[in-house]
Design a protein around this motif. Sequence first.
Motif, PDB file in Angstrom:
ATOM      1  N   VAL A 211       0.872  -1.179   0.000  1.00 22.02           N
ATOM      2  CA  VAL A 211       0.000   0.000   0.000  1.00 22.02           C
ATOM      3  C   VAL A 211       0.907   1.226   0.000  1.00 22.02           C
ATOM      4  N   PHE A 212       0.353   2.351  -0.450  1.00 20.98           N
ATOM      5  CA  PHE A 212       1.128   3.588  -0.488  1.00 20.98           C
ATOM      6  C   PHE A 212       0.983   4.319   0.842  1.00 20.98           C
ATOM      7  N   VAL A 213       2.127   4.572   1.470  1.00 19.89           N
ATOM      8  CA  VAL A 213       2.159   5.333   2.715  1.00 19.89           C
ATOM      9  C   VAL A 213       3.230   6.406   2.581  1.00 19.89           C
ATOM     10  N   ASP A 214       3.190   7.355   3.480  1.00 22.63           N
ATOM     11  CA  ASP A 214       4.144   8.463   3.430  1.00 22.63           C
ATOM     12  C   ASP A 214       5.499   8.031   3.977  1.00 22.63           C
ATOM     13  N   PHE A 215       6.553   8.324   3.219  1.00 28.27           N
ATOM     14  CA  PHE A 215       7.923   8.040   3.643  1.00 28.27           C
ATOM     15  C   PHE A 215       8.775   9.231   3.227  1.00 28.27           C
ATOM     16  N   PHE A 216       9.261   9.983   4.185  1.00 32.55           N
ATOM     17  CA  PHE A 216      10.012  11.197   3.904  1.00 32.55           C
ATOM     18  C   PHE A 216       9.242  12.140   2.982  1.00 32.55           C
ATOM     19  N   GLY A 217       7.946  12.255   3.235  1.00 33.40           N
ATOM     20  CA  GLY A 217       7.132  13.227   2.504  1.00 33.40           C
ATOM     21  C   GLY A 217       6.702  12.822   1.123  1.00 33.40           C
ATOM     22  N   GLY A 239      10.302  -2.908  17.360  1.00 28.66           N
ATOM     23  CA  GLY A 239      11.268  -2.391  16.401  1.00 28.66           C
ATOM     24  C   GLY A 239      12.688  -2.642  16.889  1.00 28.66           C
ATOM     25  N   VAL A 240      13.563  -2.994  15.962  1.00 35.04           N
ATOM     26  CA  VAL A 240      14.983  -3.131  16.279  1.00 35.04           C
ATOM     27  C   VAL A 240      15.764  -2.200  15.363  1.00 35.04           C
ATOM     28  N   LYS A 241      16.425  -1.227  15.990  1.00 32.32           N
ATOM     29  CA  LYS A 241      17.197  -0.231  15.241  1.00 32.32           C
ATOM     30  C   LYS A 241      18.677  -0.577  15.333  1.00 32.32           C
ATOM     31  N   PRO A 242      19.266  -1.109  14.241  1.00 29.52           N
ATOM     32  CA  PRO A 242      20.701  -1.402  14.263  1.00 29.52           C
ATOM     33  C   PRO A 242      21.496  -0.204  13.755  1.00 29.52           C
ATOM     34  N   TYR A 276       4.488   1.768  11.062  1.00 30.87           N
ATOM     35  CA  TYR A 276       5.774   1.069  10.995  1.00 30.87           C
ATOM     36  C   TYR A 276       6.768   1.848  10.126  1.00 30.87           C
ATOM     37  N   THR A 277       6.274   2.431   9.049  1.00 33.97           N
ATOM     38  CA  THR A 277       7.139   3.208   8.169  1.00 33.97           C
ATOM     39  C   THR A 277       7.633   4.461   8.876  1.00 33.97           C
ATOM     40  N   GLU A 278       6.791   5.090   9.663  1.00 37.59           N
ATOM     41  CA  GLU A 278       7.211   6.262  10.440  1.00 37.59           C
ATOM     42  C   GLU A 278       8.314   5.889  11.435  1.00 37.59           C
ATOM     43  N   TRP A 279       8.195   4.707  12.013  1.00 39.82           N
ATOM     44  CA  TRP A 279       9.226   4.247  12.951  1.00 39.82           C
ATOM     45  C   TRP A 279      10.570   4.112  12.232  1.00 39.82           C
ATOM     46  N   ALA A 283      14.180   6.290  12.658  1.00 44.70           N
ATOM     47  CA  ALA A 283      15.477   5.633  12.888  1.00 44.70           C
ATOM     48  C   ALA A 283      16.509   6.103  11.871  1.00 44.70           C
ATOM     49  N   ILE A 284      16.106   6.242  10.620  1.00 45.05           N
ATOM     50  CA  ILE A 284      17.025   6.701   9.574  1.00 45.05           C
ATOM     51  C   ILE A 284      17.465   8.133   9.845  1.00 45.05           C
ATOM     52  N   ARG A 285      16.545   8.989  10.281  1.00 42.63           N
ATOM     53  CA  ARG A 285      16.894  10.376  10.564  1.00 42.63           C
ATOM     54  C   ARG A 285      17.959  10.484  11.662  1.00 42.63           C
TER      55      ARG A 285
END
Length: 306
Positions: A211-217, A239-242, A276-279, A283-285
């Motif tokens: 599905v289409f969700v917002d990722f970095f705007g 969530g696991v942030k490596p 989940y995508t916002e999470w 993490a990337i930011r």
Amino acid sequence: MRSGDRLAARAGLFGRGGVVRFVLSLLAAFVGWWPESLVRLVARIAGAAWAFLVPYRHGVVNANLAQAFPEAPPRERRRIARAAYVHLVQTLLEFIRIRAYVRRGFPRIDRRGVEHLAEAKARGKGTLILSGHLGSFELVVAGSAEEFAPVSLVVKPFTPGVDAFVNDTRRSAGLKIIPAAGAVRPVLKALKNNETVVFVLDQNATRSIGVFVDFFGKSACTMTGLAVLAERTGATVVGVKPYRERDGHVAEISAPIPFERMQTRAETVEHMTQRYTEWIEAAIREHPEQWFWTHKRFRTRPLPPG
């Protein structure tokens, strides 16, 4: 060796992808003997060469960074790109060294928030781990597989020879492999046995599974499998942030991500996929130099209206 056995062995080597698998295995054996200092040195040299001499995926990286950080000056985006090239080379070298790490011991992995995994395990419905291609993701998962066994990893395929080598490497650390195509049944079985299943949710998906969700705007087609399985089973999602630190690696484990139901099942799946995508975006930011900006994350586009 009997003639039939020789033919079978030859077919395994020179069959579909066999030569590629063999060459990659030789390369892994060679790189596996390098000291960590040499891995870092080669990554810096190769990453610099990629940034300044090899234009592969530069356009993709620049477009992704401009989308993600429109407010950042060009100089800052160039700095992130150069650091990302070095990081990606080092991550690749660390992946092909996993068999060596299995034999001799993994680099330090600081696992923070392990109590959240214990909490999920205690519920008895299995654990779904949300993560992405951040830090040295494959190394962190492989290095944690024994402690949290059994662990399954849902994966997309590569070309045949590469796919065989990559999955052989993962299995050498004790990971179970579940191909993304047809993953529902084996994931349900793993969760029924109160096992742990890892999903990476930061790759482009096709419309048939996403599905289409917002990722970095920007709208990004994202696999719905994690949300669908969480809704169907009641399994806990953490969530696991490596990410990489100077003296090793960190696996930062989040508290369980609450499952929020909407009016319809379709709305619930889309809503949780967005959560989940916002999470992942957050993490990337925090560690933008450690994500794979070379990926064509926005390749699948929404259909035109009407």
